[in-house]
Design a protein around this motif. Structure first.
Motif, PDB file in Angstrom:
ATOM      1  N   GLN A 165       0.838  -1.198   0.000  1.00 55.64           N
ATOM      2  CA  GLN A 165       0.000   0.000   0.000  1.00 55.64           C
ATOM      3  C   GLN A 165       0.876   1.252   0.000  1.00 55.64           C
ATOM      4  OE1 GLN A 165      -3.712   0.130   0.275  1.00 55.64           O
ATOM      5  NE2 GLN A 165      -3.255  -1.838  -0.651  1.00 55.64           N
ATOM      6  N   MET A 186      -1.508   9.298 -14.136  1.00 52.02           N
ATOM      7  CA  MET A 186      -0.463  10.273 -13.841  1.00 52.02           C
ATOM      8  C   MET A 186       0.227  10.767 -15.114  1.00 52.02           C
ATOM      9  SD  MET A 186      -0.784  10.464 -10.638  1.00 52.02           S
ATOM     10  CE  MET A 186       0.593  11.553 -10.283  1.00 52.02           C
ATOM     11  N   ALA A 202       9.573  12.488  -5.113  1.00 55.82           N
ATOM     12  CA  ALA A 202       8.148  12.234  -5.278  1.00 55.82           C
ATOM     13  C   ALA A 202       7.687  12.709  -6.653  1.00 55.82           C
ATOM     14  CB  ALA A 202       7.355  12.918  -4.168  1.00 55.82           C
ATOM     15  N   ALA A 203       8.165  13.894  -7.061  1.00 56.44           N
ATOM     16  CA  ALA A 203       7.771  14.439  -8.357  1.00 56.44           C
ATOM     17  C   ALA A 203       8.260  13.548  -9.489  1.00 56.44           C
ATOM     18  CB  ALA A 203       8.333  15.851  -8.520  1.00 56.44           C
ATOM     19  N   ARG A 263       8.861  10.324  -9.285  1.00 57.61           N
ATOM     20  CA  ARG A 263       8.105   9.070  -9.259  1.00 57.61           C
ATOM     21  C   ARG A 263       6.759   9.208  -9.964  1.00 57.61           C
ATOM     22  NH1 ARG A 263       9.279   7.708  -3.202  1.00 57.61           N
ATOM     23  NH2 ARG A 263      11.029   6.270  -3.394  1.00 57.61           N
ATOM     24  N   ALA A 264       6.200  10.426  -9.887  1.00 57.00           N
ATOM     25  CA  ALA A 264       4.915  10.645 -10.536  1.00 57.00           C
ATOM     26  C   ALA A 264       5.026  10.447 -12.045  1.00 57.00           C
ATOM     27  CB  ALA A 264       4.413  12.055 -10.222  1.00 57.00           C
ATOM     28  N   LEU A 286      -6.806   9.657  -7.081  1.00 58.23           N
ATOM     29  CA  LEU A 286      -6.009  10.143  -5.939  1.00 58.23           C
ATOM     30  C   LEU A 286      -4.730  10.854  -6.391  1.00 58.23           C
ATOM     31  CD1 LEU A 286      -5.894  10.117  -2.772  1.00 58.23           C
ATOM     32  CD2 LEU A 286      -4.291   8.224  -3.004  1.00 58.23           C
ATOM     33  N   GLY A 287      -3.938  10.190  -7.225  1.00 58.05           N
ATOM     34  CA  GLY A 287      -2.675  10.778  -7.682  1.00 58.05           C
ATOM     35  C   GLY A 287      -2.880  12.073  -8.451  1.00 58.05           C
ATOM     36  N   ARG A 312      -4.650   3.401 -12.929  1.00 56.74           N
ATOM     37  CA  ARG A 312      -4.172   4.306 -11.879  1.00 56.74           C
ATOM     38  C   ARG A 312      -2.808   4.881 -12.244  1.00 56.74           C
ATOM     39  NH1 ARG A 312      -3.094   1.914  -5.937  1.00 56.74           N
ATOM     40  NH2 ARG A 312      -1.566   0.702  -7.103  1.00 56.74           N
ATOM     41  N   GLN A 360      -6.228   3.266   6.900  1.00 50.16           N
ATOM     42  CA  GLN A 360      -6.345   1.815   7.034  1.00 50.16           C
ATOM     43  C   GLN A 360      -5.873   1.350   8.407  1.00 50.16           C
ATOM     44  OE1 GLN A 360      -5.300  -0.614   3.525  1.00 50.16           O
ATOM     45  NE2 GLN A 360      -4.774   1.291   2.524  1.00 50.16           N
ATOM     46  N   ALA A 407       4.759   5.224  -5.345  1.00 51.48           N
ATOM     47  CA  ALA A 407       4.975   5.074  -6.784  1.00 51.48           C
ATOM     48  C   ALA A 407       4.147   6.072  -7.595  1.00 51.48           C
ATOM     49  CB  ALA A 407       4.664   3.647  -7.227  1.00 51.48           C
ATOM     50  N   ILE A 408       2.997   6.527  -7.083  1.00 52.66           N
ATOM     51  CA  ILE A 408       2.261   7.535  -7.847  1.00 52.66           C
ATOM     52  C   ILE A 408       2.738   8.939  -7.487  1.00 52.66           C
ATOM     53  CG2 ILE A 408       0.184   6.181  -8.338  1.00 52.66           C
ATOM     54  CD1 ILE A 408      -1.225   7.743  -6.102  1.00 52.66           C
ATOM     55  N   GLY A 409       3.764   9.040  -6.650  1.00 44.59           N
ATOM     56  CA  GLY A 409       4.372  10.337  -6.394  1.00 44.59           C
ATOM     57  C   GLY A 409       3.919  11.016  -5.114  1.00 44.59           C
ATOM     58  N   ARG A 447      -8.583   1.807  11.095  1.00 47.78           N
ATOM     59  CA  ARG A 447      -9.594   0.752  11.080  1.00 47.78           C
ATOM     60  C   ARG A 447      -9.126  -0.469  11.844  1.00 47.78           C
ATOM     61  NH1 ARG A 447     -12.246   1.770   5.284  1.00 47.78           N
ATOM     62  NH2 ARG A 447     -11.634   3.932   5.266  1.00 47.78           N
ATOM     63  N   LEU A 487      -3.830  -2.089  -5.056  1.00 49.46           N
ATOM     64  CA  LEU A 487      -4.829  -1.006  -5.083  1.00 49.46           C
ATOM     65  C   LEU A 487      -5.092  -0.574  -3.652  1.00 49.46           C
ATOM     66  CD1 LEU A 487      -7.401  -2.287  -7.717  1.00 49.46           C
ATOM     67  CD2 LEU A 487      -5.568  -0.618  -8.014  1.00 49.46           C
ATOM     68  N   PHE A 488      -5.407   0.728  -3.464  1.00 55.93           N
ATOM     69  CA  PHE A 488      -5.678   1.223  -2.116  1.00 55.93           C
ATOM     70  C   PHE A 488      -6.967   0.584  -1.624  1.00 55.93           C
ATOM     71  CE2 PHE A 488      -3.507   4.966  -4.215  1.00 55.93           C
ATOM     72  CZ  PHE A 488      -2.250   4.561  -3.790  1.00 55.93           C
ATOM     73  N   LYS A 532      -3.981  14.797  -5.872  1.00 54.40           N
ATOM     74  CA  LYS A 532      -3.047  15.194  -4.810  1.00 54.40           C
ATOM     75  C   LYS A 532      -1.672  15.565  -5.348  1.00 54.40           C
ATOM     76  CE  LYS A 532      -6.078  14.530  -1.658  1.00 54.40           C
ATOM     77  NZ  LYS A 532      -6.632  15.636  -0.873  1.00 54.40           N
ATOM     78  N   VAL A 533      -1.239  14.900  -6.396  1.00 54.65           N
ATOM     79  CA  VAL A 533       0.111  15.154  -6.906  1.00 54.65           C
ATOM     80  C   VAL A 533       0.077  16.152  -8.059  1.00 54.65           C
ATOM     81  CG1 VAL A 533       2.182  14.118  -7.885  1.00 54.65           C
ATOM     82  CG2 VAL A 533       0.843  12.860  -6.182  1.00 54.65           C
ATOM     83  N   VAL A 550     -12.891  -2.823   6.691  1.00 50.65           N
ATOM     84  CA  VAL A 550     -12.173  -2.712   5.426  1.00 50.65           C
ATOM     85  C   VAL A 550     -12.194  -4.066   4.726  1.00 50.65           C
ATOM     86  CG1 VAL A 550      -9.852  -3.226   6.284  1.00 50.65           C
ATOM     87  CG2 VAL A 550     -10.143  -1.747   4.321  1.00 50.65           C
ATOM     88  N   HIS A 568      -8.917   0.846   0.881  1.00 53.15           N
ATOM     89  CA  HIS A 568     -10.012   1.576   1.518  1.00 53.15           C
ATOM     90  C   HIS A 568     -10.659   2.574   0.559  1.00 53.15           C
ATOM     91  CE1 HIS A 568      -6.575   4.111   1.605  1.00 53.15           C
ATOM     92  NE2 HIS A 568      -7.180   5.108   2.208  1.00 53.15           N
TER      93      HIS A 568
END
Ligand SMILES: Nc1ncnc2c1ncn2[C@@H]1O[C@H](COP(=O)(O)OP(=O)(O)O)[C@@H](O)[C@H]1O
Ligand SMILES: [Mg+2]
Lengths: 215, 277
Positions: A115, B188, B108-109, B111-112, B135-136, B184, A137, A121-123, A140, B123-124, B139-140, A213, B126
């Motif tokens: 997670q 980005m 972080a930038a 990695r985006a 989300l990305g 996902r 998470q 990975a998405i930054g 919970r 996958l997240f 937020k990013v 969850v 929750h």
């Protein structure tokens, strides 16, 4: 019953103070504990170190000593007088935050590492990885042990009685001066505490259902 | 990544008929641009263990590189060093000319710009499917919610999950989850996509649906680094095959050359084990 109804004013005042202590200490402990819990899993070594020292220092100090320090040590520091109630809230918050932090840290460990990796990975930077992905998470997973922490806090508020804060723990003392049977008074105080804990348990069940969850 | 996450390569390919992909040779017409991912003299140690040995690899814009090799050869480690989920002991990695920053906001930038798809989807848990994809960008990339959702719906449609966008990940099949994970990452608008055995955790009947999405992506010109044992995909979509063994790159050649005329004994060994199962 007479013991309760003839002295309702004392009971109401006492428990009102108990709930004030509990309410504010719970909020501050939750905020501080979350920050400290996040520090303890931070990739930055100094942050981790500060978190660890804080938890170990405060958690290993008996709450009574902590209260002593604030009740008698703080006024000597020459800082503005904030009153015993505030000092008691600070002591309770600092103490309970260590338990919140540790409970949260164990909750964080139940969140699969994938997670956090996906979030990075998405930054997302560390702070947002924690606040948007890991902590929701972790919360919970920690509802039951977190409730134990807050039940302990509720009961720990009675320690403030020893430091001139008139909360539920002082009811017995006041009423024995009024000539009420002490044991009966204590039983009533205990019963009200049990009811209050019952309310917390209901809250726990509600949160557990709400935040279940799916994996 | 846990060292044990590797499924037996022969087992994972045994159930997938290679013939499924033998219709075309190499339809990719992606323009060979300038270098996008450059890995130079990279070494990686885990304690005493030498996981990556003098790795040199250049992936050009629009290129699809398949990384193949036995379990434990360092494929995941290589993949993860490219977006710095794993640090390197020495050497240099550049993405689009920029050296990988070591920490903080800059990392972080960067990695985006590097999409990553994991073996276990990640996958997240929750968040709904739609929230996973938005989300990305929100937020990013600081996109507005409405814009992010609009773009996410287009992507989810592209991977065939538009019906499920309000569900939680656990309510989807593995193949569906992996397609969402691809969406996902794509949300980005990454410069390059990394896939670490994206189909190894999937039941055989779901492998195709994920590979189809990846093949389409490759055909659209996305730069991709794909760790996989799916030889059909490698033949059909890859420009190059990189064969790794014991932390080294042993061969770096075209799919035809690699599968039909492997040079090293280690590659021959590996391929014979894949084929006889
Ligand atoms: N975090 C780690 N700590 C120690 N050793 C690791 C770690 N991650 C991977 N390894 C080791 O590095 C080697 C390469 O692993 P990996 O890159 O996962 O291989 P592959 O993906 O090719 O199967 C393996 O021998 C593995 O045991
Ligand atoms: Mg691997």
């Amino acid at each position: 019953m007479d013991t309760l109804f003839n002295n309702l004013d004392i009971f109401v005042d006492g428990f009102r103070m108990t709930f004030v202590l509990f309410f504010f200490a719970a909020i501050f402990a939750l905020i501080l504990g979350t920050i400290v819990g996040a520090m303890r899993v931070s990739p930055v070594t100094p942050m981790r170190a500060v978190g660890t020292v804080y938890v170990n220092l405060v958690r290993n100090t008996p709450l009574t000593l902590l209260m002593f320090f604030f009740a008698f040590g703080y006024p000597k520091l020459g800082l503005p007088d904030v009153g015993y109630t505030t000092l008691a809230i600070i002591a309770l918050s600092l103490y309970t935050a260590t338990y919140v932090a540790e409970t949260l840290r164990s909750g964080i460990n139940t969140v699969p590492v994938g997670q956090a990796e996906a979030a990075r990975a998405i930054g997302l930077p560390f702070g947002q990885t924690m606040s948007l992905v890991i902590l929701p998470q972790a919360f919970r997973a920690t509802v039951p042990p977190m409730m134990s922490v807050f039940i302990a806090l509720l009961k720990n508020t009675t320690i403030a009685a020893g430091f001139s804060v008139a909360e539920a723990g002082t009811i017995r003392q006041v009423l024995s001066e009024r000539g009420e049977p002490q044991l009966t008074v204590l039983l009533w105080v205990a019963l009200i505490f049990i009811l209050a804990v019952g309310v917390l348990s209901l809250l726990q069940r509600y949160l557990e259902n709400k935040w279940r969850v799916a994996r | 990544m846990a060292p044990t996450d590797e499924t037996n390569p022969s087992a994972s390919t045994g159930s997938t008929p290679i013939s499924r992909y033998e219709t075309t040779s190499n339809p990719i017409v992606a323009g060979r641009g300038e270098p996008l991912v450059v890995v130079e003299n990279v070494e990686k140690h885990y304690g005493d263990f030498h996981a990556l040995k003098n790795i040199n690899l250049t992936v050009n814009k629009g290129e699809v590189v398949v990384v193949i090799g036995p379990s434990g050869s360092g494929k995941s480690t290589l993949c993860r060093t490219i977006n710095r989920l794993e640090t390197i002991s020495s050497g240099e990695i550049r993405i689009d000319g920029t050296k990988l920053p070591s920490e903080g906001k800059k990392l972080a930038a960067l990695r985006a710009d590097v999409g990553m798809v994991f073996q276990s989807f990640n996958l997240f848990a929750h968040k709904t499917i739609l929230e996973n994809v938005t989300l990305g960008p929100m937020k990013v990339r600081r996109q507005k919610k409405a814009d992010a959702e609009k773009a996410a719906k287009v992507l989810l449609e592209r991977v065939g999950i538009e019906q499920q966008s309000a569900k939680l990940p656990a309510q989807l099949s593995g193949g569906q989850q992996q397609r969402v994970a691809i969406a996902r990452a794509l949300a980005m608008k990454p410069k390059v996509m990394l896939f670490d055995e994206p189909t190894s955790a999937l039941d055989p009947e779901m492998i195709t649906e994920v590979l189809d999405v990846m093949t389409q992506l490759a055909a659209e010109g996305m730069t991709m680094i794909v760790v996989t044992h799916e030889m059909g995909f490698a033949r059909k979509a890859a420009d190059r095959v990189v064969f790794m063994a014991d932390g080294e790159i042993v061969e770096d050649t075209t799919p035809e050359e690699f599968f039909d005329h492997p040079k090293s004994t280690r590659a021959k060994d590996f391929l014979s084990k894949l084929l006889t199962h």
